[in-house]
Design a protein around this motif. Structure first.
Motif, short mmCIF file in Angstrom:
data_model
loop_
_atom_site.label_atom_id
_atom_site.label_comp_id
_atom_site.label_asym_id
_atom_site.label_seq_id
_atom_site.Cartn_x
_atom_site.Cartn_y
_atom_site.Cartn_z
N THR A 64 11.38 -9.92 7.52
CA THR A 64 10.57 -10.48 8.59
C THR A 64 11.19 -11.77 9.08
OG1 THR A 64 8.37 -11.23 9.22
CG2 THR A 64 9.11 -11.80 7.00
N SER A 65 10.88 -12.11 10.31
CA SER A 65 11.29 -13.39 10.87
C SER A 65 10.14 -14.37 10.91
CB SER A 65 11.85 -13.20 12.28
OG SER A 65 10.88 -12.59 13.11
N GLU A 66 8.95 -13.92 10.49
CA GLU A 66 7.79 -14.80 10.48
C GLU A 66 7.86 -15.75 9.30
OE1 GLU A 66 4.90 -11.29 12.34
OE2 GLU A 66 4.15 -12.59 10.75
N ASN A 67 7.17 -16.86 9.42
CA ASN A 67 7.17 -17.84 8.34
C ASN A 67 5.87 -17.81 7.55
OD1 ASN A 67 8.41 -20.02 6.90
ND2 ASN A 67 6.98 -21.41 7.93
N ASN A 68 4.77 -17.57 8.24
CA ASN A 68 3.47 -17.48 7.57
C ASN A 68 3.01 -16.03 7.58
OD1 ASN A 68 3.24 -20.24 7.03
ND2 ASN A 68 2.47 -20.62 9.08
N TYR A 69 2.75 -15.49 6.44
CA TYR A 69 2.34 -14.10 6.35
C TYR A 69 1.72 -13.84 4.99
CZ TYR A 69 7.02 -14.04 4.23
OH TYR A 69 8.12 -14.33 3.48
N TYR A 70 1.17 -12.66 4.85
CA TYR A 70 0.58 -12.24 3.59
C TYR A 70 1.27 -10.97 3.12
CZ TYR A 70 -3.44 -15.41 3.54
OH TYR A 70 -4.24 -16.52 3.47
N LEU A 71 1.35 -10.85 1.82
CA LEU A 71 1.87 -9.64 1.18
C LEU A 71 0.81 -9.11 0.23
CD1 LEU A 71 5.35 -11.13 0.39
CD2 LEU A 71 4.98 -9.19 1.92
N PHE A 72 0.82 -7.80 0.08
CA PHE A 72 -0.20 -7.15 -0.74
C PHE A 72 0.42 -6.06 -1.61
CE2 PHE A 72 -3.87 -8.70 1.72
CZ PHE A 72 -3.27 -9.03 2.92
N TRP A 73 -0.24 -5.81 -2.71
CA TRP A 73 -0.01 -4.58 -3.47
C TRP A 73 -1.32 -3.80 -3.49
CZ3 TRP A 73 4.23 -2.18 -5.26
CH2 TRP A 73 5.41 -2.94 -5.36
N TYR A 74 -1.21 -2.53 -3.09
CA TYR A 74 -2.36 -1.62 -3.13
C TYR A 74 -2.08 -0.51 -4.12
CZ TYR A 74 -5.03 -3.39 0.88
OH TYR A 74 -5.80 -4.16 1.73
N LYS A 75 -3.14 -0.07 -4.75
CA LYS A 75 -3.08 1.06 -5.67
C LYS A 75 -3.81 2.22 -5.01
CE LYS A 75 -5.24 2.35 -10.10
NZ LYS A 75 -6.05 1.82 -11.24
N GLN A 76 -3.19 3.42 -5.08
CA GLN A 76 -3.83 4.61 -4.52
C GLN A 76 -3.87 5.70 -5.58
OE1 GLN A 76 -1.88 6.85 -1.29
NE2 GLN A 76 -3.85 6.90 -0.22
N PRO A 77 -5.00 5.87 -6.25
CA PRO A 77 -5.14 6.94 -7.23
C PRO A 77 -5.29 8.29 -6.52
CG PRO A 77 -7.19 5.70 -7.03
CD PRO A 77 -6.18 5.02 -6.14
N PRO A 78 -5.37 9.38 -7.25
CA PRO A 78 -5.52 10.71 -6.61
C PRO A 78 -6.72 10.81 -5.70
CG PRO A 78 -4.87 10.95 -8.89
CD PRO A 78 -5.14 9.49 -8.70
N SER A 79 -7.71 9.97 -5.88
CA SER A 79 -8.88 9.98 -5.00
C SER A 79 -8.55 9.53 -3.57
CB SER A 79 -9.97 9.07 -5.56
OG SER A 79 -9.54 7.71 -5.52
#
Lengths: 118, 117
Positions: free
Chosen positions: B27-42
């Motif tokens: 990215t070229s942005e300076n302020n941002y958010y990062l996430f980790w998501y979990k996706q079970p079989p549901s």
């Protein structure tokens, strides 16, 4: 409701048919998003609603896809003349606010609708 | 254009052990958010952890922690004391600013994690 809900959970249709997928966002969330998740991939953005209007539909793949949110709450994703390549899980997400960075923009996801086009 | 890369399609770990899932982004942005998501079989996408780019301190949530290296554009997830319920797909996501004023997620392709008994 407690979370984002989507109906139906699964939809099987034949090529060329029309389908509608429904999303009920979290109460009070003004922003609503649709994503498509193909097999083995992460979700990809389709369209975003702020209130009743589609503020960004840059992710819709073609004109067979469109979505509405007439009263600013429930949204329906509509697919005309379905093709086998449309088979995917369609995820809906909502967020509380649309401006400013998270956490207020954090998106909460529904369980998705698995669409299978035969 | 922003991209998110997860180079590990599948991983496995013994119950109670520690595992690290990798993620890089561009990215070229300076302020941002990062996430980790979990996706079970549901299929339900569950937020695991969130990191604000302007914070130097790595985020932690119980057994989950991140190693955020802003200069290297790296955002790895460490799961300690792995449990059978951690078995799922894990997606790294970047929150991208849209011209319309809101944000969308850019997701990686995911890492399938299996915790072995």
């Amino acid at each position: 409701g407690a979370g984002v809900s989507q109906t139906p959970s699964n939809k099987v249709t034949e090529k060329g048919k029309y389908v509608e997928l429904r999303c009920d966002p979290i109460s009070g969330h003004t922003a609503l998003y649709w994503y498509r998740q193909s097999l083995g991939q992460g979700p990809e953005f389709l369209i975003y609603f702020q209130g009743t209007g589609a503020a960004d539909d840059s992710g819709l793949p073609n004109d067979r896809f469109f979505a509405v949110r007439p009263e600013g709450s429930v949204s329906t994703l509509k697919i005309q003349r379905t093709e086998r390549g449309d088979s995917a899980v369609y995820l809906c997400a909502s967020s509380f606010r649309t401006r400013g960075l998270a956490p207020y923009n954090e998106q909460f996801f529904g369980p998705g609708t698995r669409l299978t086009v035969l | 254009a922003q991209t998110v890369t997860q180079s590990q399609p599948e991983m496995s770990v013994q119950e109670a052990e520690t595992v690290t899932l990798s993620c890089t982004y561009d990215t070229s942005e300076n302020n941002y958010y990062l996430f980790w998501y979990k996706q079970p079989p549901s299929r339900q996408m569950i937020l695991v952890i969130r990191q604000e780019a302007y914070k130097q301190q790595n985020a932690t949530e119980n057994r989950f922690s991140v190693n955020f290296q802003k200069a290297a554009k790296s955002f790895s997830l460490k799961i300690s004391d792995s449990q059978l319920g951690d078995t799922a797909m894990y997606f790294c996501a970047f929150m991208k600013h849209l011209p319309s004023g809101t944000y969308k997620y850019i997701f990686g392709t995911g890492t399938r994690l299996k915790v072995l008994a």
